[in-house]
Design a protein around this motif. Structure first.
Motif, PDB file in Angstrom:
ATOM      1  N   THR A 260       0.830  -1.205   0.000  1.00 54.56           N
ATOM      2  CA  THR A 260       0.000   0.000   0.000  1.00 54.56           C
ATOM      3  C   THR A 260       0.864   1.255   0.000  1.00 54.56           C
ATOM      4  OG1 THR A 260      -1.748  -1.166   1.191  1.00 54.56           O
ATOM      5  CG2 THR A 260      -1.837   1.229   1.210  1.00 54.56           C
ATOM      6  N   GLN A 261       1.914   1.259   0.806  1.00 55.12           N
ATOM      7  CA  GLN A 261       2.747   2.453   0.910  1.00 55.12           C
ATOM      8  C   GLN A 261       3.593   2.669  -0.346  1.00 55.12           C
ATOM      9  OE1 GLN A 261       4.994   2.324   4.555  1.00 55.12           O
ATOM     10  NE2 GLN A 261       3.191   2.610   5.835  1.00 55.12           N
ATOM     11  N   ILE A 262       4.159   1.611  -0.901  1.00 50.53           N
ATOM     12  CA  ILE A 262       4.978   1.777  -2.112  1.00 50.53           C
ATOM     13  C   ILE A 262       4.089   2.164  -3.290  1.00 50.53           C
ATOM     14  CG2 ILE A 262       6.582   0.659  -3.693  1.00 50.53           C
ATOM     15  CD1 ILE A 262       7.640   1.287  -0.855  1.00 50.53           C
ATOM     16  N   ARG A 263       2.885   1.632  -3.360  1.00 52.20           N
ATOM     17  CA  ARG A 263       1.935   2.056  -4.409  1.00 52.20           C
ATOM     18  C   ARG A 263       1.665   3.554  -4.280  1.00 52.20           C
ATOM     19  NH1 ARG A 263      -1.986  -0.770  -2.929  1.00 52.20           N
ATOM     20  NH2 ARG A 263      -1.574  -2.620  -4.184  1.00 52.20           N
ATOM     21  N   GLN A 264       1.541   4.031  -3.047  1.00 53.23           N
ATOM     22  CA  GLN A 264       1.311   5.455  -2.814  1.00 53.23           C
ATOM     23  C   GLN A 264       2.460   6.295  -3.363  1.00 53.23           C
ATOM     24  OE1 GLN A 264       1.000   6.416   1.318  1.00 53.23           O
ATOM     25  NE2 GLN A 264       0.942   8.623   1.006  1.00 53.23           N
TER      26      GLN A 264
END
Length: 368
Positions: A260-264
């Motif tokens: 989720t964070q890397i996609r962000q």
């Protein structure tokens, strides 16, 4: 441990008695013979309740029953698992509660007997502060994702409205053709189903972006993240004039990260690149990856005008933005996420053969 009246021994006794860290000593059988006041504050046991008993009483049961075996093996083989090393372990208080502590163990000899001294530091407050910091970082990261989706809100609503309108039209047409031309009706139903899947994909991408995530890191396929981020940004490209090129993003690269964070981070970088090229005829955003030692480098570049020299020094500072409605927390959060994963995020200054002419950001992440 008795002390004589000598000056040196008096100093040692005062040092042990006033030390902030817990200091204790055990013999080769694990029996405690020194237990300073700091130990009493940390564990809750009074010296008279501990001295003369096995030190395993200060350990959680799952470790206590193995301690004597570890001690015997070290004395017989010299195989040190903790002696002379120091590590974070768990202790057991008198009230039965467990707590994290830093334990350093040393060895000495007196009167021909081998003894061991341990220095204990209670890490409860530090661990709680670290946990709270992670929670705050997760909340800030989530706010950044919501902000990014909010900035794309109009475009996403427009894109989602297209398949919903098509579904309504196809169903109305199929209703009319149901009796007169069943084959045509089935075809229209199939097209309505395709549009519903398209709408579902848009909603799924939005949900992936705004979900809080489980704050767990696992092995993930980097190509899947890049593809998903590019698709979401393409959905938000109202006029469809920006070419997002991910053909140079290698497949089969695995990273250990919070998806989720890397996609962000990827969505923020691609969206920033798209905004930088707005208003010009040829609009290109390129994502490419490369492997360098144990790191994966993801470059996001565009053919826009580049970063304003006055903004560059403060680019990753909070609340710095060139967008009219932006919060200015996107790049700041992205760098925090990258660094929390053991990586980095930077704006590259030096031109590179084959690179686009505008801004070029590099996200570096450790490989799995």
């Amino acid at each position: 441990m008795p002390f004589s009246g000598t000056h040196a021994e008096g100093q040692l006794q005062a040092l042990i008695g006033t030390a902030v860290d817990g200091i204790m000593s055990i013999d080769r059988r694990g029996i405690v013979d020194l237990y300073n006041p700091a130990c009493e504050r940390i564990f809750g046991w009074a010296p008279g309740e501990v001295i003369g008993r096995n030190v395993s009483m200060l350990m959680p049961p799952r470790y206590a029953h193995r301690h004597d075996g570890f001690l015997e093996r070290y004395i017989e083989t010299g195989d040190a698992r903790i002696i002379g090393i120091g590590r974070e372990v768990e202790g057991l208080r008198k009230d039965g509660s467990e707590f994290p502590m830093d334990l350093s163990v040393g060895e000495f000899e007196t009167g021909g007997d081998r003894r061991f001294v341990g220095i204990v530091r209670d890490l409860t407050e530090r661990v709680a502060a670290e946990r709270r910091l992670r929670e705050l970082q997760a909340q800030l990261s989530h706010m950044g994702r919501v902000s990014a989706v909010a900035e794309m809100g109009t475009a996403l609503a427009h894109e989602l409205n297209q398949p919903l309108t098509a579904i309504a039209l196809f169903l109305a047409a199929s209703d009319k053709a149901l009796e007169s031309d069943p084959a045509k009706a089935r075809s229209l139903f199939a097209r309505a189903q395709q549009e519903s899947q398209r709408a579902g994909d848009i909603v799924r991408r939005i949900r992936q972006m705004v979900e809080r995530g489980d704050d767990e890191r696992r092995d993930i396929d980097l190509a899947d993240l890049i593809t998903g981020a590019a698709e979401l940004c393409s959905v938000a490209d109202v006029d469809g004039r920006t070419a997002i090129d991910i053909s140079r993003a290698q497949s089969r690269i695995t990273i250990h990260a919070d998806a989720t964070q890397i996609r962000q981070v990827l969505v923020n970088l691609i969206r920033n690149a798209m905004d930088a090229t707005a208003g010009q005829g040829n609009r290109t955003v390129r994502v490419r990856t490369r492997l360098r030692e144990d790191m994966t480098e993801i470059d996001v570049e565009d053919n826009g005008p580049g970063i304003d020299p006055q903004v560059r020094p403060r680019l990753f500072s909070p609340f710095v933005t060139s967008k009219k409605d932006g919060l200015g927390i996107g790049l700041s959060i992205c760098r925090t996420i990258a660094e929390s994963h053991g990586g980095s995020l930077e704006l590259l200054d030096e031109p590179e053969p084959g690179a686009l002419s505008g801004a070029r950001f590099r996200l570096a992440l450790p490989m799995s």
